[in-house]
Design a protein around this motif. Sequence first.
Motif, PDB file in Angstrom:
ATOM      1  N   LEU A  48       0.816  -1.209   0.000  1.00  0.00           N
ATOM      2  CA  LEU A  48       0.000   0.000   0.000  1.00  0.00           C
ATOM      3  C   LEU A  48       0.853   1.264   0.000  1.00  0.00           C
ATOM      4  CD1 LEU A  48      -2.763  -1.068   2.560  1.00  0.00           C
ATOM      5  CD2 LEU A  48      -2.742  -1.349   0.079  1.00  0.00           C
ATOM      6  N   THR A  49       1.928   1.255   0.772  1.00  0.00           N
ATOM      7  CA  THR A  49       2.922   2.333   0.769  1.00  0.00           C
ATOM      8  C   THR A  49       4.295   1.668   0.829  1.00  0.00           C
ATOM      9  OG1 THR A  49       3.121   2.576   3.182  1.00  0.00           O
ATOM     10  CG2 THR A  49       1.323   3.785   2.110  1.00  0.00           C
ATOM     11  N   LYS A  50       5.329   2.464   0.947  1.00  0.00           N
ATOM     12  CA  LYS A  50       6.677   1.917   1.025  1.00  0.00           C
ATOM     13  C   LYS A  50       6.843   0.996   2.225  1.00  0.00           C
ATOM     14  CE  LYS A  50      11.544   3.362   1.168  1.00  0.00           C
ATOM     15  NZ  LYS A  50      12.479   4.527   1.191  1.00  0.00           N
ATOM     16  N   ASN A  78      -1.124   9.411   1.444  1.00  0.00           N
ATOM     17  CA  ASN A  78      -1.067   8.082   0.824  1.00  0.00           C
ATOM     18  C   ASN A  78      -1.331   6.959   1.826  1.00  0.00           C
ATOM     19  OD1 ASN A  78       1.363   8.193   2.238  1.00  0.00           O
ATOM     20  ND2 ASN A  78       2.541   7.161   0.635  1.00  0.00           N
ATOM     21  N   GLU A  79      -1.618   7.316   3.077  1.00  0.00           N
ATOM     22  CA  GLU A  79      -1.878   6.307   4.104  1.00  0.00           C
ATOM     23  C   GLU A  79      -3.375   6.076   4.343  1.00  0.00           C
ATOM     24  OE1 GLU A  79       2.119   6.999   6.830  1.00  0.00           O
ATOM     25  OE2 GLU A  79       0.423   8.373   7.085  1.00  0.00           O
ATOM     26  N   GLN A  80      -4.190   6.502   3.399  1.00  0.00           N
ATOM     27  CA  GLN A  80      -5.641   6.274   3.493  1.00  0.00           C
ATOM     28  C   GLN A  80      -5.933   4.867   2.963  1.00  0.00           C
ATOM     29  OE1 GLN A  80      -7.972   9.781   2.061  1.00  0.00           O
ATOM     30  NE2 GLN A  80      -5.966  10.750   1.850  1.00  0.00           N
ATOM     31  N   TYR A  81      -5.594   3.876   3.760  1.00  0.00           N
ATOM     32  CA  TYR A  81      -5.581   2.486   3.323  1.00  0.00           C
ATOM     33  C   TYR A  81      -6.960   1.985   2.911  1.00  0.00           C
ATOM     34  CZ  TYR A  81      -1.290   2.930   6.087  1.00  0.00           C
ATOM     35  OH  TYR A  81      -0.098   3.369   6.619  1.00  0.00           O
ATOM     36  N   ASP A  82      -7.079   1.567   1.649  1.00  0.00           N
ATOM     37  CA  ASP A  82      -8.302   0.939   1.127  1.00  0.00           C
ATOM     38  C   ASP A  82      -9.553   1.744   1.468  1.00  0.00           C
ATOM     39  OD1 ASP A  82      -6.988  -1.237  -0.090  1.00  0.00           O
ATOM     40  OD2 ASP A  82      -6.961  -2.356   1.795  1.00  0.00           O
ATOM     41  N   LYS A  83      -9.472   3.050   1.343  1.00  0.00           N
ATOM     42  CA  LYS A  83     -10.605   3.898   1.741  1.00  0.00           C
ATOM     43  C   LYS A  83     -11.851   3.608   0.910  1.00  0.00           C
ATOM     44  CE  LYS A  83      -9.484   7.965  -1.118  1.00  0.00           C
ATOM     45  NZ  LYS A  83      -9.256   9.428  -1.084  1.00  0.00           N
ATOM     46  N   GLU A  84     -11.665   3.064  -0.284  1.00  0.00           N
ATOM     47  CA  GLU A  84     -12.811   2.756  -1.136  1.00  0.00           C
ATOM     48  C   GLU A  84     -13.651   1.593  -0.605  1.00  0.00           C
ATOM     49  OE1 GLU A  84      -9.295   0.349  -2.442  1.00  0.00           O
ATOM     50  OE2 GLU A  84      -9.634   2.471  -1.982  1.00  0.00           O
ATOM     51  N   ASP A  85     -13.138   0.879   0.385  1.00  0.00           N
ATOM     52  CA  ASP A  85     -13.886  -0.243   0.969  1.00  0.00           C
ATOM     53  C   ASP A  85     -14.940   0.207   1.972  1.00  0.00           C
ATOM     54  OD1 ASP A  85     -12.315  -1.897  -0.533  1.00  0.00           O
ATOM     55  OD2 ASP A  85     -11.080  -2.627   1.131  1.00  0.00           O
ATOM     56  N   SER A 116      -2.394  14.847   9.021  1.00  0.00           N
ATOM     57  CA  SER A 116      -1.770  15.860   9.878  1.00  0.00           C
ATOM     58  C   SER A 116      -0.592  16.603   9.246  1.00  0.00           C
ATOM     59  CB  SER A 116      -1.302  15.211  11.187  1.00  0.00           C
ATOM     60  OG  SER A 116      -0.350  14.201  10.936  1.00  0.00           O
ATOM     61  N   LYS A 117       0.125  15.989   8.277  1.00  0.00           N
ATOM     62  CA  LYS A 117       1.344  16.608   7.772  1.00  0.00           C
ATOM     63  C   LYS A 117       1.171  17.325   6.441  1.00  0.00           C
ATOM     64  CE  LYS A 117       5.390  14.872   8.172  1.00  0.00           C
ATOM     65  NZ  LYS A 117       6.581  13.991   8.058  1.00  0.00           N
ATOM     66  N   GLU A 118       0.065  17.068   5.736  1.00  0.00           N
ATOM     67  CA  GLU A 118      -0.123  17.672   4.431  1.00  0.00           C
ATOM     68  C   GLU A 118      -1.612  17.693   4.090  1.00  0.00           C
ATOM     69  OE1 GLU A 118       1.894  15.219   1.590  1.00  0.00           O
ATOM     70  OE2 GLU A 118       0.990  13.373   2.331  1.00  0.00           O
ATOM     71  N   GLY A 119      -1.959  18.284   2.968  1.00  0.00           N
ATOM     72  CA  GLY A 119      -3.332  18.267   2.494  1.00  0.00           C
ATOM     73  C   GLY A 119      -3.631  16.942   1.813  1.00  0.00           C
ATOM     74  N   GLY A 120      -4.823  16.858   1.245  1.00  0.00           N
ATOM     75  CA  GLY A 120      -5.154  15.654   0.501  1.00  0.00           C
ATOM     76  C   GLY A 120      -6.114  14.726   1.206  1.00  0.00           C
ATOM     77  N   GLY A 121      -6.530  15.078   2.420  1.00  0.00           N
ATOM     78  CA  GLY A 121      -7.519  14.282   3.127  1.00  0.00           C
ATOM     79  C   GLY A 121      -8.845  15.026   3.196  1.00  0.00           C
ATOM     80  N   ASN A 122      -9.705  14.591   4.082  1.00  0.00           N
ATOM     81  CA  ASN A 122     -10.972  15.281   4.296  1.00  0.00           C
ATOM     82  C   ASN A 122     -10.836  16.406   5.312  1.00  0.00           C
ATOM     83  OD1 ASN A 122     -11.688  12.041   4.091  1.00  0.00           O
ATOM     84  ND2 ASN A 122     -12.959  13.323   2.767  1.00  0.00           N
ATOM     85  N   PHE A 123      -9.786  16.296   6.136  1.00  0.00           N
ATOM     86  CA  PHE A 123      -9.546  17.288   7.185  1.00  0.00           C
ATOM     87  C   PHE A 123      -8.044  17.350   7.423  1.00  0.00           C
ATOM     88  CE2 PHE A 123      -8.820  18.260  11.693  1.00  0.00           C
ATOM     89  CZ  PHE A 123      -9.566  19.433  11.844  1.00  0.00           C
ATOM     90  N   GLN A 124      -7.489  18.565   7.479  1.00  0.00           N
ATOM     91  CA  GLN A 124      -6.071  18.705   7.739  1.00  0.00           C
ATOM     92  C   GLN A 124      -5.851  18.911   9.231  1.00  0.00           C
ATOM     93  OE1 GLN A 124      -3.965  21.467   5.261  1.00  0.00           O
ATOM     94  NE2 GLN A 124      -1.955  20.832   6.005  1.00  0.00           N
ATOM     95  N   GLY A 125      -5.248  17.913   9.849  1.00  0.00           N
ATOM     96  CA  GLY A 125      -5.039  17.925  11.286  1.00  0.00           C
ATOM     97  C   GLY A 125      -5.237  16.535  11.848  1.00  0.00           C
ATOM     98  N   ARG A 126      -5.167  16.419  13.141  1.00  0.00           N
ATOM     99  CA  ARG A 126      -5.314  15.122  13.792  1.00  0.00           C
ATOM    100  C   ARG A 126      -6.784  14.810  14.062  1.00  0.00           C
ATOM    101  NH1 ARG A 126      -0.423  15.274  18.348  1.00  0.00           N
ATOM    102  NH2 ARG A 126       1.297  15.586  16.840  1.00  0.00           N
ATOM    103  N   VAL A 127      -7.058  13.547  14.335  1.00  0.00           N
ATOM    104  CA  VAL A 127      -8.442  13.168  14.644  1.00  0.00           C
ATOM    105  C   VAL A 127      -8.933  13.895  15.892  1.00  0.00           C
ATOM    106  CG1 VAL A 127      -8.449  10.916  13.500  1.00  0.00           C
ATOM    107  CG2 VAL A 127      -7.619  11.093  15.848  1.00  0.00           C
ATOM    108  N   THR A 128      -8.040  14.160  16.816  1.00  0.00           N
ATOM    109  CA  THR A 128      -8.436  14.894  18.019  1.00  0.00           C
ATOM    110  C   THR A 128      -8.846  16.326  17.681  1.00  0.00           C
ATOM    111  OG1 THR A 128      -6.068  15.279  18.387  1.00  0.00           O
ATOM    112  CG2 THR A 128      -7.111  13.514  19.656  1.00  0.00           C
ATOM    113  N   ASP A 129      -8.145  16.940  16.722  1.00  0.00           N
ATOM    114  CA  ASP A 129      -8.519  18.285  16.266  1.00  0.00           C
ATOM    115  C   ASP A 129      -9.902  18.249  15.621  1.00  0.00           C
ATOM    116  OD1 ASP A 129      -5.975  19.249  17.016  1.00  0.00           O
ATOM    117  OD2 ASP A 129      -5.126  18.700  15.067  1.00  0.00           O
TER     118      ASP A 129
END
Length: 224
Positions: A20-22, A146-153, A164-177
């Motif tokens: 899935l990633t390196k 790139n760590e959104q593992y099998d999100k299509e499932d 938390s480290k970059e854009g590209g998700g649904n929310f930029q930040g931690r789940v606690t944020d």
Amino acid sequence: MNLDAENKTNTHKVVRIRHLTKSTFVLQLERKGFSFIPGQCVNIGLTDKAVNREYSTYSGKDDDKLEFLVKAIEGGTVSPILQKLKKGDKVSLDGSYGLFLIKKPEDKKQKYIFVGTGTGIAPFHSFVTSYPGLDYLMLHGVRNKNEQYDKEDYGKGRYLACVSKEGGGNFQGRVTDYLRANKKLLNKKTLYYLCGNSEMINEVYDILREAGISGTNIITEVFF
């Protein structure tokens, strides 16, 4: 239900390593009648070494193959070797065990919020592939997109990546944020399952308790 007596320690052949990633991969093994309840753990060992490590099941309870989501840890004793296995190689399995379970998956009215970090998403993947009628929201905390593992499932609108480290998700930040910014999601009748690193679990637990969520509605599984 205790399945320990049904599953003796034995060897299973590798069917596939799905990268899935390196560093993160899905280890797919022949099933050979191996039984587990979604959310339980299994000890995976190297057949030529007296060492094993605990991994949550990733596959669905009725799948014809066993799957485990693994992150290869630099300098680790087991995970880097698992990553290099080839089709036909063998590993030993011991288990299954654990109480990180959905007690009443047949209850279609029950709502769930799953909170996982990194490979802590593994038992939730097993939940949703085993019980397709679950009413859930999956909050997945990762560092990189790139760590959104099998999100299509996951069902449409049911997977939310907090990167938390970059854009590209649904929310930029931690789940606690995300939880602090969206406290309207927190309902006292919802069941909350937390899996991943202990720091996240402790912080989310405090957020939930501050929101008036009963401790009996919070189920945890610490990965590290």
